[in-house]
Write an enzyme that holds these catalytic residues in place. Structure first.
Site, PDB file in Angstrom:
ATOM      1  N   CYS A 139     -50.223  51.699 -70.220  1.00  0.00           N
ATOM      2  CA  CYS A 139     -50.852  50.591 -69.488  1.00  0.00           C
ATOM      3  C   CYS A 139     -50.576  49.229 -70.138  1.00  0.00           C
ATOM      4  O   CYS A 139     -50.850  48.189 -69.535  1.00  0.00           O
ATOM      5  CB  CYS A 139     -52.355  50.812 -69.375  1.00  0.00           C
ATOM      6  SG  CYS A 139     -52.753  52.291 -68.432  1.00  0.00           S
ATOM      7  N   HIS A 280     -56.916  44.235 -69.205  1.00  0.00           N
ATOM      8  CA  HIS A 280     -56.507  45.442 -68.485  1.00  0.00           C
ATOM      9  C   HIS A 280     -57.704  45.985 -67.710  1.00  0.00           C
ATOM     10  O   HIS A 280     -58.811  46.071 -68.237  1.00  0.00           O
ATOM     11  CB  HIS A 280     -56.005  46.468 -69.507  1.00  0.00           C
ATOM     12  CG  HIS A 280     -55.625  47.775 -68.919  1.00  0.00           C
ATOM     13  ND1 HIS A 280     -54.928  47.890 -67.736  1.00  0.00           N
ATOM     14  CD2 HIS A 280     -55.844  49.052 -69.349  1.00  0.00           C
ATOM     15  CE1 HIS A 280     -54.733  49.174 -67.469  1.00  0.00           C
ATOM     16  NE2 HIS A 280     -55.285  49.895 -68.428  1.00  0.00           N
ATOM     17  N   ASN A 310     -57.393  51.430 -61.760  1.00  0.00           N
ATOM     18  CA  ASN A 310     -56.489  51.172 -62.884  1.00  0.00           C
ATOM     19  C   ASN A 310     -55.045  51.393 -62.423  1.00  0.00           C
ATOM     20  O   ASN A 310     -54.616  52.529 -62.255  1.00  0.00           O
ATOM     21  CB  ASN A 310     -56.857  52.111 -64.044  1.00  0.00           C
ATOM     22  CG  ASN A 310     -55.936  51.942 -65.244  1.00  0.00           C
ATOM     23  OD1 ASN A 310     -54.961  51.191 -65.197  1.00  0.00           O
ATOM     24  ND2 ASN A 310     -56.242  52.634 -66.320  1.00  0.00           N
TER      25      ASN A 310
HETATM   26  C1  LIG Z   1     -63.249  58.395 -68.177  1.00  0.00           C
HETATM   27  C2  LIG Z   1     -64.574  57.649 -68.260  1.00  0.00           C
HETATM   28  C3  LIG Z   1     -64.809  56.844 -67.015  1.00  0.00           C
HETATM   29  C4  LIG Z   1     -65.682  58.671 -68.388  1.00  0.00           C
HETATM   30  O1  LIG Z   1     -66.929  57.985 -68.454  1.00  0.00           O
HETATM   31  P1  LIG Z   1     -68.055  58.463 -69.473  1.00  0.00           P
HETATM   32  O2  LIG Z   1     -69.238  57.676 -69.240  1.00  0.00           O
HETATM   33  O3  LIG Z   1     -67.416  58.398 -70.847  1.00  0.00           O
HETATM   34  O4  LIG Z   1     -68.295  59.932 -69.026  1.00  0.00           O
HETATM   35  P2  LIG Z   1     -68.128  61.275 -69.880  1.00  0.00           P
HETATM   36  O5  LIG Z   1     -66.677  61.579 -70.059  1.00  0.00           O
HETATM   37  O6  LIG Z   1     -68.974  61.188 -71.107  1.00  0.00           O
HETATM   38  O7  LIG Z   1     -68.724  62.317 -68.897  1.00  0.00           O
HETATM   39  C5  LIG Z   1     -70.104  62.296 -68.566  1.00  0.00           C
HETATM   40  C6  LIG Z   1     -70.342  63.361 -67.535  1.00  0.00           C
HETATM   41  O8  LIG Z   1     -69.763  62.942 -66.294  1.00  0.00           O
HETATM   42  C7  LIG Z   1     -68.954  63.976 -65.776  1.00  0.00           C
HETATM   43  N1  LIG Z   1     -67.860  63.381 -65.015  1.00  0.00           N
HETATM   44  C8  LIG Z   1     -66.614  63.057 -65.428  1.00  0.00           C
HETATM   45  N2  LIG Z   1     -65.934  62.541 -64.402  1.00  0.00           N
HETATM   46  C9  LIG Z   1     -66.759  62.537 -63.348  1.00  0.00           C
HETATM   47  C10 LIG Z   1     -66.621  62.145 -62.010  1.00  0.00           C
HETATM   48  N3  LIG Z   1     -65.475  61.609 -61.536  1.00  0.00           N
HETATM   49  N4  LIG Z   1     -67.657  62.271 -61.189  1.00  0.00           N
HETATM   50  C11 LIG Z   1     -68.812  62.794 -61.607  1.00  0.00           C
HETATM   51  N5  LIG Z   1     -69.013  63.206 -62.869  1.00  0.00           N
HETATM   52  C12 LIG Z   1     -67.998  63.081 -63.719  1.00  0.00           C
HETATM   53  C13 LIG Z   1     -68.474  64.720 -66.998  1.00  0.00           C
HETATM   54  O9  LIG Z   1     -68.077  66.027 -66.653  1.00  0.00           O
HETATM   55  C14 LIG Z   1     -69.701  64.700 -67.850  1.00  0.00           C
HETATM   56  O10 LIG Z   1     -70.582  65.721 -67.397  1.00  0.00           O
HETATM   57  P3  LIG Z   1     -71.447  66.598 -68.448  1.00  0.00           P
HETATM   58  O11 LIG Z   1     -72.306  65.595 -69.153  1.00  0.00           O
HETATM   59  O12 LIG Z   1     -72.168  67.533 -67.578  1.00  0.00           O
HETATM   60  O13 LIG Z   1     -70.430  67.223 -69.356  1.00  0.00           O
HETATM   61  C15 LIG Z   1     -64.584  56.715 -69.507  1.00  0.00           C
HETATM   62  O14 LIG Z   1     -64.630  57.496 -70.686  1.00  0.00           O
HETATM   63  C16 LIG Z   1     -63.390  55.814 -69.582  1.00  0.00           C
HETATM   64  O15 LIG Z   1     -63.201  54.947 -68.751  1.00  0.00           O
HETATM   65  N6  LIG Z   1     -62.566  55.986 -70.612  1.00  0.00           N
HETATM   66  C17 LIG Z   1     -61.361  55.181 -70.763  1.00  0.00           C
HETATM   67  C18 LIG Z   1     -60.329  55.709 -69.844  1.00  0.00           C
HETATM   68  C19 LIG Z   1     -59.193  54.785 -69.691  1.00  0.00           C
HETATM   69  O16 LIG Z   1     -59.333  53.616 -69.802  1.00  0.00           O
HETATM   70  N7  LIG Z   1     -58.032  55.339 -69.431  1.00  0.00           N
HETATM   71  C20 LIG Z   1     -56.846  54.602 -69.173  1.00  0.00           C
HETATM   72  C21 LIG Z   1     -56.347  54.007 -70.408  1.00  0.00           C
HETATM   73  S1  LIG Z   1     -55.055  52.911 -70.031  1.00  0.00           S
END
Ligand SMILES: CC(C)(COP(=O)(O)OP(=O)(O)OC[C@H]1O[C@@H](n2cnc3c(N)ncnc32)[C@H](O)[C@@H]1OP(=O)(O)O)[C@@H](O)C(=O)NCCC(=O)NCCS
Length: 353
Positions: A139, A280, A310
């Site tokens: 990215c 970003h 994204n």
């Molecule tokens: C991916 C992201 C949105 C997840 O958000 P989060 O608040 O960290 O959520 P978690 O991964 O801790 O998951 C929390 C819960 O939501 C659930 N969950 C994950 N995706 C989900 C979705 N699309 N819908 C519903 N629930 C979801 C998980 O399974 C987890 O459930 P559990 O508690 O029962 O295990 C976040 O970590 C993020 O944006 N990370 C950076 C990613 C990024 O920028 N990537 C590109 C880089 S260039």
């Protein structure tokens, strides 16, 4: 393992005259002469995603800030989407494709593993004089591509360069994995750089960094020499993006804030000198946390994540194009682009308009 700083800040410089040398004897600056952006026609909303995986509009909105994203049609390629952005950038800058010296494309989802998408665009645009290559920095692709292009211009090697950020992440998305498939969208942006003489506008500085140890958190396992395509790699969905979202989230905030601080320090500017910060667009919470860490006012942070999700290496240039066309960038404004991505990579570019 500590991060590796690949390159720190390129200030425009005045070179001493040298006999028989093509180095310039005056100050050269890489000026943004025009920008363009384009996204595929099809819109996928959070409600559409609810029908594909176990998710909800409420979860996606609250955890990411995204409401919809654009998804390429079957058969639509990265160069198809990038072409429109390039043509808009060339038209605004009044540069003909034949005048281009170089095309640099930041992408990890190009038309094919090779030749480069830059070469595909060179042919399609009719930029027959231009050298062309792709840059792979996840990215952070557009930031890396812009930094490389800026070097060629500031050093007097090339006068007119097309820089592109394009990504069709939908083509490498595992549509059964709710933790990644809700995050990405497709799109492209382009900027034309021109050499400007003795001006205090243009790219003031760039900062690039990487930490290969973090590569394990965001990657596509198959399709390269480590796991060439096979029935097994397809069956195991190894041609799709794998991500440890929590690990990426934590470093993203710190690294983007560090990139902003480094660039300001190296260019001698303060945080109040920034008219606009274009981060970003990976997660609204990451953007807000970065601004908070920097004590930077949220009203000067450009955000369009709700519309596009994204778009990987395209986010910052799509956002810059939108900000300019919305009249948010004025002559003399200092605007900083900052990003992070697979690699792990991160970095920024500071531009004065
Ligand atoms: C991916 C992201 C949105 C997840 O958000 P989060 O608040 O960290 O959520 P978690 O991964 O801790 O998951 C929390 C819960 O939501 C659930 N969950 C994950 N995706 C989900 C979705 N699309 N819908 C519903 N629930 C979801 C998980 O399974 C987890 O459930 P559990 O508690 O029962 O295990 C976040 O970590 C993020 O944006 N990370 C950076 C990613 C990024 O920028 N990537 C590109 C880089 S260039």
């Amino acid at each position: 393992m500590p991060p590796t700083i690949i390159k720190v800040v390129n200030k425009t410089s005045v070179r001493e005259p040298q006999m028989g040398s093509r180095w310039p004897t005056h100050r050269l600056s890489a000026i943004i002469a025009g920008t363009g952006a384009h996204v595929p026609a099809r819109v996928m909303t959070n409600a559409d995603l609810e029908k594909i995986v176990d998710t909800s509009d409420a979860w996606i909105t609250e955890r990411t800030g995204m409401k919809e994203r654009h998804i390429a049609a079957a058969g639509e390629t990265a160069s198809d989407v990038a072409m429109v952005a390039c043509e808009k950038a060339l038209a605004e800058s009044k540069v003909k494709a034949e005048e281009l010296d170089l095309i640099v494309v930041g992408t990890v989802t190009g038309d094919m593993p090779f030749p480069s998408t830059a070469c595909v665009l060179q042919e399609r645009l009719g930029a027959s004089r231009a050298a062309a290559f792709d840059v792979s920095a996840g990215c952070t692709g557009f930031i890396y591509a812009l930094s490389v292009a800026q070097q060629f211009v500031a050093n007097g090697v090339y006068r007119t360069v097309l820089v592109v950020g394009v990504e069709l992440m939908s083509k490498v998305t595992d549509w059964t994995d709710r933790s990644t498939c809700v995050l990405f969208g497709d799109g492209a942006g382009a900027a034309v750089l021109k050499a400007g003489k003795d001006t205090d506008t243009g790219i003031l500085g760039t900062y690039l960094a990487a930490n290969g140890h973090g590569g394990q958190h965001l990657y596509m396992p198959a399709g390269g020499s480590r796991h060439p395509a096979s029935v097994e790699t397809v069956q195991q969905r190894m041609h799709t993006c794998k991500m440890n979202g929590n690990a990426v989230f934590k470093v993203a905030v710190r690294n983007m804030a560090d990139a902003v601080k480094h660039l300001l320090q190296e260019t001698g500017l303060g945080i109040d000198d920034l008219a606009l910060l274009i981060p970003h667009q990976a997660n609204l919470r990451i953007i807000e946390a970065t601004a908070k860490l920097l004590k930077f006012p949220s009203e000067r942070v450009f955000v369009n994540i709700a519309k596009y999700g994204n778009t990987s290496s395209a986010t910052t240039i799509i956002a810059l194009d939108e900000a300019r066309k919305a009249g948010l960038v004025h002559p003399g404004d200092n605007v900083m682009l900052v990003a992070f991505g697979a690699g792990l990579t991160w970095g920024g570019v500071l531009i004065r308009f």
